[in-house]
Design a protein around this motif. Structure first.
Motif, PDB file in Angstrom:
ATOM      1  N   SER A 258      24.570 -22.714  53.504  1.00 13.12           N
ATOM      2  CA  SER A 258      23.717 -23.032  54.616  1.00 13.12           C
ATOM      3  C   SER A 258      22.579 -21.945  54.844  1.00 13.12           C
ATOM      4  O   SER A 258      22.902 -20.686  54.205  1.00 13.12           O
ATOM      5  CB  SER A 258      24.189 -23.354  55.871  1.00 13.12           C
ATOM      6  N   HIS A 259      21.481 -22.208  55.213  1.00 10.68           N
ATOM      7  CA  HIS A 259      20.560 -21.129  55.420  1.00 10.68           C
ATOM      8  C   HIS A 259      20.171 -21.048  56.873  1.00 10.68           C
ATOM      9  O   HIS A 259      19.745 -22.063  57.346  1.00 10.68           O
ATOM     10  CB  HIS A 259      19.344 -21.429  54.567  1.00 10.68           C
ATOM     11  N   ASP A 260      20.491 -19.704  57.605  1.00 15.57           N
ATOM     12  CA  ASP A 260      20.188 -19.607  58.861  1.00 15.57           C
ATOM     13  C   ASP A 260      18.514 -19.297  58.801  1.00 15.57           C
ATOM     14  O   ASP A 260      17.963 -18.789  57.960  1.00 15.57           O
ATOM     15  CB  ASP A 260      20.906 -18.624  59.642  1.00 15.57           C
ATOM     16  N   SER A 261      17.828 -19.212  60.088  1.00 20.28           N
ATOM     17  CA  SER A 261      16.550 -19.069  59.977  1.00 20.28           C
ATOM     18  C   SER A 261      16.022 -17.500  59.452  1.00 20.28           C
ATOM     19  O   SER A 261      15.205 -17.450  58.805  1.00 20.28           O
ATOM     20  CB  SER A 261      15.903 -18.999  61.554  1.00 20.28           C
ATOM     21  N   GLU A 262      16.837 -16.568  59.955  1.00 18.77           N
ATOM     22  CA  GLU A 262      16.687 -15.100  59.377  1.00 18.77           C
ATOM     23  C   GLU A 262      16.736 -15.168  57.893  1.00 18.77           C
ATOM     24  O   GLU A 262      15.872 -14.598  57.263  1.00 18.77           O
ATOM     25  CB  GLU A 262      17.499 -14.114  60.177  1.00 18.77           C
ATOM     26  N   TYR A 263      17.755 -15.559  57.273  1.00 18.94           N
ATOM     27  CA  TYR A 263      17.870 -15.631  55.823  1.00 18.94           C
ATOM     28  C   TYR A 263      16.715 -16.555  55.248  1.00 18.94           C
ATOM     29  O   TYR A 263      16.216 -16.081  54.316  1.00 18.94           O
ATOM     30  CB  TYR A 263      19.183 -16.225  55.530  1.00 18.94           C
ATOM     31  N   LEU A 264      16.120 -17.591  55.750  1.00 21.66           N
ATOM     32  CA  LEU A 264      14.945 -18.288  55.503  1.00 21.66           C
ATOM     33  C   LEU A 264      13.823 -17.511  55.235  1.00 21.66           C
ATOM     34  O   LEU A 264      13.115 -17.351  54.413  1.00 21.66           O
ATOM     35  CB  LEU A 264      14.642 -19.373  56.342  1.00 21.66           C
ATOM     36  N   HIS A 265      13.396 -16.678  56.084  1.00 20.56           N
ATOM     37  CA  HIS A 265      12.490 -15.619  56.137  1.00 20.56           C
ATOM     38  C   HIS A 265      12.612 -14.522  54.951  1.00 20.56           C
ATOM     39  O   HIS A 265      11.645 -14.425  54.357  1.00 20.56           O
ATOM     40  CB  HIS A 265      12.220 -14.942  57.426  1.00 20.56           C
ATOM     41  N   HIS A 266      13.824 -14.091  54.805  1.00 25.08           N
ATOM     42  CA  HIS A 266      14.172 -13.361  53.735  1.00 25.08           C
ATOM     43  C   HIS A 266      13.815 -13.926  52.421  1.00 25.08           C
ATOM     44  O   HIS A 266      13.175 -13.497  51.530  1.00 25.08           O
ATOM     45  CB  HIS A 266      15.664 -12.744  53.774  1.00 25.08           C
ATOM     46  N   LEU A 267      14.521 -15.161  52.263  1.00 25.47           N
ATOM     47  CA  LEU A 267      14.050 -15.816  50.922  1.00 25.47           C
ATOM     48  C   LEU A 267      12.564 -16.166  50.677  1.00 25.47           C
ATOM     49  O   LEU A 267      12.270 -15.958  49.683  1.00 25.47           O
ATOM     50  CB  LEU A 267      14.575 -17.434  50.996  1.00 25.47           C
ATOM     51  N   ALA A 268      11.795 -16.365  51.941  1.00 21.15           N
ATOM     52  CA  ALA A 268      10.440 -16.803  51.918  1.00 21.15           C
ATOM     53  C   ALA A 268       9.667 -15.567  51.299  1.00 21.15           C
ATOM     54  O   ALA A 268       8.735 -15.590  50.363  1.00 21.15           O
ATOM     55  CB  ALA A 268       9.694 -17.027  53.197  1.00 21.15           C
ATOM     56  N   GLY A 269      10.096 -14.252  51.546  1.00 15.80           N
ATOM     57  CA  GLY A 269       9.466 -13.234  50.856  1.00 15.80           C
ATOM     58  C   GLY A 269       9.690 -13.108  49.596  1.00 15.80           C
ATOM     59  O   GLY A 269       8.839 -12.662  48.649  1.00 15.80           O
ATOM     60  N   HIS A 270      11.078 -13.229  49.184  1.00 15.72           N
ATOM     61  CA  HIS A 270      11.101 -13.408  47.785  1.00 15.72           C
ATOM     62  C   HIS A 270      10.306 -14.308  47.068  1.00 15.72           C
ATOM     63  O   HIS A 270       9.934 -14.089  46.000  1.00 15.72           O
ATOM     64  CB  HIS A 270      12.487 -13.528  47.485  1.00 15.72           C
TER      65      HIS A 270
END
Length: 108
Positions: free
Chosen positions: A68-80
């Motif tokens: 799953s993807h939590d909000s913080e991780y989604l921000h990290h992925l969006a940067g990538h």
């Protein structure tokens, strides 16, 4: 008629979920085979896993994705994903080296 449409939607969601899960598995294998070296494959893996995570609640008879993807991780992925789209950071395209050219007349 509405029941037929809803059934068709449910089948298509389940099929998309299954196909995305299969793609995520193939990308995970590529990441392992390349020792995680290719950031494009890694980002594609996370993008597909994100899609699976988003689609799963709409496919009630499907097993959970296992990630799953939590909000913080989604921000990290969006940067990538941004870096990949703009070809910057790890995703920068190797540009040819520039070299200075002097007098173009052949020596006498």
């Amino acid at each position: 008629m509405n029941a037929d449409i809803e059934a068709a939607r449910a089948r298509q969601r389940a099929k998309a979920y299954e196909e995305l899960t299969d793609i995520a598995s193939r990308l995970q294998l590529l990441v392992r085979l390349e020792n995680g070296a290719d950031p494009h494959v890694g980002s594609a893996l996370h993008a597909v896993r994100f899609a699976v995570t988003m689609l799963w609640p709409t496919t009630p008879d499907s097993p959970p994705p296992g990630y799953s993807h939590d909000s913080e991780y989604l921000h990290h992925l969006a940067g990538h994903w941004r870096e990949a789209a703009l070809e910057i950071g790890e995703f920068a395209v190797e540009r040819p080296a520039l070299r200075l050219v002097g007098d173009t007349k052949p020596p006498a």
